[in-house]
Design a protein around this motif. Structure first.
Motif: not given
Length: 147
Positions: A32, A36, A65
């Motif tokens: 994740s 980002d 991020a």
């Protein structure tokens, strides 16, 4: 995020441990964060293991991020290694003599090495020219008559 202290992955404050701690504190996966930041999963995994040399741009994207800011610091310079001590005047005079050149030739040594060795004795030997001659003569005798 402090990018100035990349030691090893197990040491506190290393870049990798800082990245991992920030990611884990937010409950995020490497995937994740990578998505980002626009970086690859292996790239971030390598950084977390203190492998690789990230650019400031990549670190900025990672910081964003992870919801933090990037701070790059330069620490105080490391203490300079002690330089060569100034030669005592008596050694400077000794080095300029023909007798010294003959002794060094007999020792089959580099004149600079002999002067450096003698300078190392400056704390033990008083350092007058007669003392240097005694040490140098002893070295020549040892070279002539090895055990």
């Amino acid at each position: 995020m402090n990018a100035s202290s990349a030691d090893s992955s197990d040491s506190p404050g290393s870049l990798g441990s800082t990245l991992r701690a920030l990611r884990q504190a937010t409950g995020r996966t490497v995937a994740s964060v990578a998505a980002d930041a626009g970086l690859s999963v292996p790239y971030i995994a390598n950084l977390e293991n203190d492998r690789g040399n990230p650019t400031a741009g990549a670190l900025t994207r990672l910081a964003t991020a992870l919801g933090t800011t990037l701070r790059i610091e330069f620490g105080a310079p490391a203490p300079a290694a002690p330089g060569p001590a100034a030669l005592p005047a008596s050694l400077v005079r000794l080095r300029r003599t023909e007798r010294f050149r003959r002794a060094v030739a007999e020792l089959d040594a580099d004149p600079g090495d002999v002067i450096t060795a003698l300078a190392g004795l400056a704390r033990v030997v008083d350092g007058g020219e007669q003392d240097w001659w005694r040490v140098l003569d002893a070295l020549v005798l040892i070279a002539r008559h090895p055990a």
